[in-house]
Write an enzyme that holds these catalytic residues in place. Structure first.
Site, PDB file in Angstrom:
ATOM      1  N   CYS A  65       1.028  -1.444  -0.106  1.00 30.92           N
ATOM      2  CA  CYS A  65       0.099   0.010  -0.501  1.00 30.92           C
ATOM      3  C   CYS A  65       0.680   1.378  -0.063  1.00 30.92           C
ATOM      4  O   CYS A  65       2.166   1.209   0.097  1.00 30.92           O
ATOM      5  CB  CYS A  65      -0.723   0.182   0.825  1.00 30.92           C
ATOM      6  SG  CYS A  65      -0.205   0.115   3.015  1.00 30.92           S
ATOM      7  N   GLY A  68       2.621   1.136   3.709  1.00 35.61           N
ATOM      8  CA  GLY A  68       2.862  -0.623   4.131  1.00 35.61           C
ATOM      9  C   GLY A  68       2.340  -0.894   5.316  1.00 35.61           C
ATOM     10  O   GLY A  68       1.761  -2.249   5.441  1.00 35.61           O
ATOM     11  N   GLY A  70      -0.516   0.059   6.645  1.00 39.53           N
ATOM     12  CA  GLY A  70      -2.126  -0.513   6.861  1.00 39.53           C
ATOM     13  C   GLY A  70      -2.486  -1.541   6.539  1.00 39.53           C
ATOM     14  O   GLY A  70      -3.151  -2.430   7.123  1.00 39.53           O
ATOM     15  N   HIS A  98      14.224 -14.875  12.097  1.00 40.28           N
ATOM     16  CA  HIS A  98      14.019 -15.246  13.654  1.00 40.28           C
ATOM     17  C   HIS A  98      12.887 -14.942  13.417  1.00 40.28           C
ATOM     18  O   HIS A  98      12.568 -16.107  14.295  1.00 40.28           O
ATOM     19  CB  HIS A  98      14.077 -14.327  13.689  1.00 40.28           C
ATOM     20  CG  HIS A  98      15.653 -14.022  14.452  1.00 40.28           C
ATOM     21  ND1 HIS A  98      16.736 -12.520  14.656  1.00 40.28           N
ATOM     22  CD2 HIS A  98      16.956 -14.680  13.349  1.00 40.28           C
ATOM     23  CE1 HIS A  98      17.921 -13.031  14.404  1.00 40.28           C
ATOM     24  NE2 HIS A  98      18.439 -13.740  13.672  1.00 40.28           N
TER      25      HIS A  98
END
EC number: 5.3.1.6
Length: 145
Positions: A65, A68, A70, A98
């Site tokens: 988006c 990024g 939302g 991880h």
């Protein structure tokens, strides 16, 4: 690898570039939309992406988006998804190593095409380390572990 991509209207261009590039790299890619720059709600596409990764239709997801933020929040509403917002390859690698991330989010208004490709490459090429990280990842889906 089977990869699903979804975005909002702000990330149409970057999504299309990444889709074509991933196909050239030999991946099976599902573009979950949208197809135009008409305004849409990012949660609708984040939920759709989460669903296909959660059910195994896609092995990994890439959510985009404007920032990024939302779309990553909407993807992470699904307890089977571990979506990390990344802006450089080290974070993209570490979220896999991880955290066993099965999705990354990119901000189309904040990242260039080359950096986005570097992030996607790191995300797709890095394996989960397991070991001491596994119990932590298990708690992401089940806090009672």
């Amino acid at each position: 690898m089977r990869i699903a991509l979804a975005s909002d209207h702000a990330a149409i261009e970057l999504k299309a570039l990444l889709r074509d590039w991933l196909i050239e790299m030999g991946h099976e890619v599902a573009d979950l939309g949208p197809e135009t720059t008409d305004s849409v709600d990012y949660p609708d596409f984040g939920y759709k992406l989460a669903e296909v990764v959660a059910d195994g239709t896609a092995e990994r997801g890439i959510a985009l988006c404007g920032s990024g933020i939302g779309i990553s929040m909407s993807v992470n509403r699904n307890p089977k998804l571990r979506c990390a917002l990344v802006a450089e390859p080290l974070s993209a690698s570490l979220c896999r190593e991880h955290n066993d991330a099965n999705c990354i989010a990119l901000g189309a208004r904040l990242i260039g095409v080359d950096m986005a490709k570097a992030c996607v490459t790191a995300f797709l090429e890095t394996e989960f380390a397991g070991g001491r990280h596994q119990r932590r990842v298990d708690k992401l889906s089940n806090p009672n572990c």
